[in-house]
Scaffold this active site. Structure first.
Site, mmCIF file in Angstrom:
data_model
loop_
_atom_site.group_PDB
_atom_site.id
_atom_site.type_symbol
_atom_site.label_atom_id
_atom_site.label_comp_id
_atom_site.label_asym_id
_atom_site.label_seq_id
_atom_site.Cartn_x
_atom_site.Cartn_y
_atom_site.Cartn_z
ATOM 1 N N ASP A 68 0.734 -1.173 0.111
ATOM 2 C CA ASP A 68 0.062 0.076 0.040
ATOM 3 C C ASP A 68 0.867 1.314 -0.142
ATOM 4 O O ASP A 68 2.121 1.293 0.149
ATOM 5 C CB ASP A 68 -1.008 0.002 1.150
ATOM 6 C CG ASP A 68 -0.217 -0.545 2.495
ATOM 7 O OD1 ASP A 68 0.765 -0.577 2.696
ATOM 8 O OD2 ASP A 68 -1.083 -0.669 3.563
ATOM 9 N N ASP A 137 -7.241 -2.087 13.890
ATOM 10 C CA ASP A 137 -8.972 -2.605 13.610
ATOM 11 C C ASP A 137 -9.003 -3.772 12.910
ATOM 12 O O ASP A 137 -10.205 -4.218 12.305
ATOM 13 C CB ASP A 137 -9.624 -1.247 13.092
ATOM 14 C CG ASP A 137 -8.760 -1.027 11.795
ATOM 15 O OD1 ASP A 137 -7.804 -1.612 11.361
ATOM 16 O OD2 ASP A 137 -8.952 0.070 10.979
ATOM 17 N N HIS A 139 -7.288 -4.331 10.103
ATOM 18 C CA HIS A 139 -6.859 -4.191 8.606
ATOM 19 C C HIS A 139 -5.659 -4.770 8.389
ATOM 20 O O HIS A 139 -4.747 -5.103 9.139
ATOM 21 C CB HIS A 139 -6.811 -2.902 8.134
ATOM 22 C CG HIS A 139 -5.686 -2.023 8.997
ATOM 23 N ND1 HIS A 139 -5.841 -0.717 9.073
ATOM 24 C CD2 HIS A 139 -4.455 -2.045 8.974
ATOM 25 C CE1 HIS A 139 -4.582 -0.117 9.691
ATOM 26 N NE2 HIS A 139 -3.905 -1.100 9.485
ATOM 27 N N GLU A 144 -9.431 -1.613 5.217
ATOM 28 C CA GLU A 144 -10.093 -1.242 6.318
ATOM 29 C C GLU A 144 -11.464 -2.239 6.666
ATOM 30 O O GLU A 144 -11.987 -2.679 5.474
ATOM 31 C CB GLU A 144 -10.488 0.166 6.379
ATOM 32 C CG GLU A 144 -9.299 0.958 6.309
ATOM 33 C CD GLU A 144 -8.424 1.375 7.570
ATOM 34 O OE1 GLU A 144 -8.492 0.369 8.421
ATOM 35 O OE2 GLU A 144 -7.834 2.091 7.620
HETATM 36 P P1 PGA Z 1 2.195 -1.236 12.925
HETATM 37 O O1 PGA Z 1 1.097 -1.410 11.450
HETATM 38 O O2 PGA Z 1 3.239 -2.388 12.647
HETATM 39 O O3 PGA Z 1 2.768 0.060 12.759
HETATM 40 O O4 PGA Z 1 1.423 -1.551 14.113
HETATM 41 C C1 PGA Z 1 0.558 -2.475 11.339
HETATM 42 C C2 PGA Z 1 -0.490 -2.237 10.200
HETATM 43 O O5 PGA Z 1 -1.389 -1.342 10.291
HETATM 44 O O6 PGA Z 1 -0.621 -3.233 9.398
#
Ligand code: PGA
Length: 252
Positions: A68, A137, A139, A144
């Site tokens: 992404d 959440d 994702h 999302e």
């Molecule tokens: P993070 O993000 O490693 O910064 O916790 C993980 C994600 O949002 O996939």
């Protein structure tokens, strides 16, 4: 099949995940690897770079597709995911930068960029190993929570929770881009192997729900229950609820 590995520490988790990734690259030197950003995989990237500098693995024939990118952000911006990948991984290994791909956050037409990205992944014959983190959440990539799983690369509005979680990297939440481009669920699910890295107590609940709760687009990572080959490398705080409720699921 889902295999859970629990390490005591973040460093242990990172070393374990690096071993899985290195094994993939050793077994298939021209692997197509799906890569992820976020704070979780940084330790794994460092461990892989160390293996590369010791001559234990080479990335010279590896091709990568990142999950992404924020939309509207220049690749030279220090919070762009292209910049993140260059700094945290690509500049530290022997990969050819031309073999690395991140969605173009400055594309004029985001829908056309999504179509280009899907065609690119198809032209590579799909992904051999997809690295994933998980958001608070649920994702994966920037897919999302919502009403449906979106198959193709898509242009999405970030949730407030994600903007809040990512505001730690920006001067304020207002500066976090509100839109992003993300690989969809199809390319992730079609990857031959999934390697998820997860650390910290804040992920323990969503992780357990993703793998032991209902399969629902309200928790996008839950779709991985349907994937035939998933390895989850976690540290003890992230794995705490799984260790408590499903100790038999943890194999190492
Ligand atoms: P993070 O993000 O490693 O910064 O916790 C993980 C994600 O949002 O996939």
């Amino acid at each position: 099949m889902i295999r859970f590995y629990c390490a005591e520490t973040y460093e242990g988790m990172s070393a374990r995940a690096a071993t899985f990734m290195a094994a993939q690259v050793l077994a298939k030197p021209d692997s197509v690897i799906g890569l992820a950003t976020g704070s979780t995989p940084i330790g794994m990237y460092t461990a892989l770079a160390d293996k590369c500098s010791r001559g234990e693995i080479t990335f010279k024939d590896v091709r990568t597709v990142n999950l992404d990118e924020y939309y509207g952000i220049d690749p030279t911006h220090d919070q762009s995911y292209r910049y993140f990948m260059n700094k945290n991984f690509f500049e530290k290994i022997d990969i050819c930068l031309g073999n690395t791909n991140v969605p173009n956050g400055k594309a004029e037409d985001p829908q056309a960029e999504c179509a280009r990205y899907d065609a690119l992944i198809d032209s590579y014959g799909g992904i051999d190993m997809q690295l994933l983190g998980i958001g608070r959440d649920g994702h994966i990539g920037f897919n999302e929570p919502g009403d449906a799983f979106i198959p193709g690369t898509n242009y999405i509005k970030l949730t407030e929770d994600t903007i809040d979680a990512n505001s730690r990297f920006f001067a304020s939440a207002d500066e976090v881009p509100k839109y992003a481009l993300t690989t969809g669920i199809r390319a992730i699910m079609q990857a031959k192997k999934i390697l998820m890295v997860v650390n910290g107590e804040s992920k323990a609940k969503i992780l357990e729900e993703a793998f032991f709760g209902p399969i629902t687009p309200a928790n996008p990572a839950s779709i991985l229950q349907l994937h035939p080959d998933v390895v989850v490398c976690g540290d003890a705080p992230a794995m705490a609820i799984i260790a408590e409720k499903h100790p038999e699921a943890i194999i190492g």
